[in-house]
Design a protein around this motif. Sequence first.
Motif, PDB file in Angstrom:
ATOM      1  N   UNK A  71       0.839  -1.202   0.000  1.00 41.81           N
ATOM      2  CA  UNK A  71       0.000   0.000   0.000  1.00 41.81           C
ATOM      3  C   UNK A  71       0.871   1.246   0.000  1.00 41.81           C
ATOM      4  N   UNK A  72       0.673   2.095  -0.989  1.00 46.94           N
ATOM      5  CA  UNK A  72       1.418   3.364  -1.047  1.00 46.94           C
ATOM      6  C   UNK A  72       0.606   4.503  -0.425  1.00 46.94           C
ATOM      7  N   UNK A  73      -0.560   4.159   0.095  1.00 45.65           N
ATOM      8  CA  UNK A  73      -1.371   5.171   0.765  1.00 45.65           C
ATOM      9  C   UNK A  73      -2.502   5.661  -0.110  1.00 45.65           C
ATOM     10  N   UNK A  74      -3.202   6.646   0.430  1.00 50.84           N
ATOM     11  CA  UNK A  74      -4.317   7.262  -0.297  1.00 50.84           C
ATOM     12  C   UNK A  74      -3.716   8.405  -1.117  1.00 50.84           C
ATOM     13  N   UNK A  75      -3.779   8.279  -2.437  1.00 49.32           N
ATOM     14  CA  UNK A  75      -3.064   9.225  -3.299  1.00 49.32           C
ATOM     15  C   UNK A  75      -3.950  10.378  -3.759  1.00 49.32           C
ATOM     16  N   UNK A  76      -5.263  10.227  -3.575  1.00 46.62           N
ATOM     17  CA  UNK A  76      -6.194  11.359  -3.737  1.00 46.62           C
ATOM     18  C   UNK A  76      -7.176  11.227  -2.582  1.00 46.62           C
ATOM     19  N   UNK A  77      -7.154  12.206  -1.691  1.00 43.23           N
ATOM     20  CA  UNK A  77      -7.912  12.075  -0.438  1.00 43.23           C
ATOM     21  C   UNK A  77      -9.205  12.861  -0.475  1.00 43.23           C
ATOM     22  N   UNK A  78     -10.166  12.382   0.307  1.00 38.21           N
ATOM     23  CA  UNK A  78     -11.403  13.132   0.516  1.00 38.21           C
ATOM     24  C   UNK A  78     -11.065  14.492   1.120  1.00 38.21           C
ATOM     25  N   UNK A  79     -11.936  15.462   0.869  1.00 40.74           N
ATOM     26  CA  UNK A  79     -11.761  16.816   1.404  1.00 40.74           C
ATOM     27  C   UNK A  79     -12.885  17.040   2.409  1.00 40.74           C
ATOM     28  N   UNK A  80     -12.494  17.218   3.656  1.00 40.06           N
ATOM     29  CA  UNK A  80     -13.522  17.220   4.712  1.00 40.06           C
ATOM     30  C   UNK A  80     -14.033  18.626   5.056  1.00 40.06           C
ATOM     31  N   UNK A  81     -13.310  19.675   4.642  1.00 38.71           N
ATOM     32  CA  UNK A  81     -13.664  20.988   5.200  1.00 38.71           C
ATOM     33  C   UNK A  81     -14.824  21.706   4.501  1.00 38.71           C
ATOM     34  N   UNK A  82     -15.285  21.191   3.359  1.00 40.42           N
ATOM     35  CA  UNK A  82     -16.417  21.848   2.710  1.00 40.42           C
ATOM     36  C   UNK A  82     -17.422  20.810   2.214  1.00 40.42           C
ATOM     37  N   UNK A  83     -18.661  20.867   2.712  1.00 47.12           N
ATOM     38  CA  UNK A  83     -19.664  19.860   2.332  1.00 47.12           C
ATOM     39  C   UNK A  83     -20.029  19.895   0.854  1.00 47.12           C
ATOM     40  N   UNK A  84     -19.713  21.012   0.160  1.00 45.39           N
ATOM     41  CA  UNK A  84     -20.065  21.069  -1.265  1.00 45.39           C
ATOM     42  C   UNK A  84     -18.886  20.680  -2.159  1.00 45.39           C
ATOM     43  N   UNK A  85     -17.727  20.403  -1.541  1.00 47.04           N
ATOM     44  CA  UNK A  85     -16.577  19.999  -2.362  1.00 47.04           C
ATOM     45  C   UNK A  85     -16.870  18.630  -2.987  1.00 47.04           C
ATOM     46  N   UNK A  86     -16.524  18.436  -4.281  1.00 45.36           N
ATOM     47  CA  UNK A  86     -16.806  17.148  -4.938  1.00 45.36           C
ATOM     48  C   UNK A  86     -16.126  15.956  -4.271  1.00 45.36           C
ATOM     49  N   UNK A  87     -15.104  16.203  -3.455  1.00 42.98           N
ATOM     50  CA  UNK A  87     -14.422  15.095  -2.773  1.00 42.98           C
ATOM     51  C   UNK A  87     -14.834  14.977  -1.307  1.00 42.98           C
ATOM     52  N   UNK A  88     -15.915  15.665  -0.933  1.00 41.83           N
ATOM     53  CA  UNK A  88     -16.376  15.556   0.461  1.00 41.83           C
ATOM     54  C   UNK A  88     -16.786  14.102   0.753  1.00 41.83           C
ATOM     55  N   UNK A  89     -16.519  13.610   1.977  1.00 45.06           N
ATOM     56  CA  UNK A  89     -16.854  12.211   2.306  1.00 45.06           C
ATOM     57  C   UNK A  89     -18.302  11.828   2.019  1.00 45.06           C
TER      58      UNK A  89
END
Length: 308
Positions: A71-89
């Motif tokens: 495992x090299x890790x999560x290379x594109x991570x969720x973005x938690x600080x904005x609920x409207x961000x397309x990568x929000x959890x």
Amino acid sequence: MEHRNGACWLDVEGKPIQAHGGMITRFGDTWYWYGENKDAENCTRDGAPLSRVDVIGVSCYTSPDLLHWTHQGVVLSAVTDSPVHPLHPSRVLERPKVFYNAHTGKYVMWFHADSPDYTFAQAGCAVADSPAGPFRFLRTVAPNRRDCRDMTLYHDPVSGHEFLVHSGDWNKTLYFSELTEDGLGFTGRCFAQMINQEREAPALCYHNGLHYCVTSGCTGWAPNSALYATAQEVCMDMKLIDNPCEGPGYRQTFGGQSTWVLQAENRYWLMLDHWKPLDLRHSGYSLLPMDFEGERLTVRWQETFAGL
Ligand code: GAL
């Protein structure tokens, strides 16, 4: 060392590989496996599990032999600080695919970016300087103003062009949307394939002068019959041919769903996800050899994947 097809595969630390809806490709001497990290409990409503997990991001694993995965890790991570961000959890990030762009020297990732009710239906794009990331999120886009749900990337060896292949028109049609030279946008050239056939989970390869496109039907997480289609050029109508699967469970793709064709040592392997809708983190994988006899494609069930 071998992995059991249909089951959860383990990495070198003995942990379940978290790379669902994924792809395997080689950069240099190393194999890279990218996919959805679903390493969380399914979300619940009123105590009952829902068939989703919150977005964690895209995992990357590397291997010298397609068997031992680190495992090299999560290379594109969720973005938690904005609920409207397309990568929000709370949103949906599925089927990430990566290719190397020789014009820019960058690694480009495309993925299905959606709202939890699957009505946003766009393609997300991210870029990195090295294959193990980190990937920088750029934007989401409706390719040629169309919706994008299940998708993959396809390098057309005939034209040398890269295509985003995505289910559009509410999954009715599969679109081949040509990417620009830098891989980050669309040229506007776009071919509609399998019109009104409601296919998804596309996985493609090119063999002996024909493009092969394996797809599933649209039954959510539940397995159904795979079909393959062929065409001499991506701009020509693809013809649906048959279910390529043979063996126990062939009508349900052995309990799996296509995600990618791995090309290794001049052989092709169909990569499947075996979804567990109520326990998504433990969904399994298969790599099954693809056999070509003339223009006919057959995918036979094998209990294990033991490498090349
Ligand atoms: C499937 C699709 C998966 C996921 C799932 C959600 O049809 O292939 O990638 O989107 O639906 O229900």
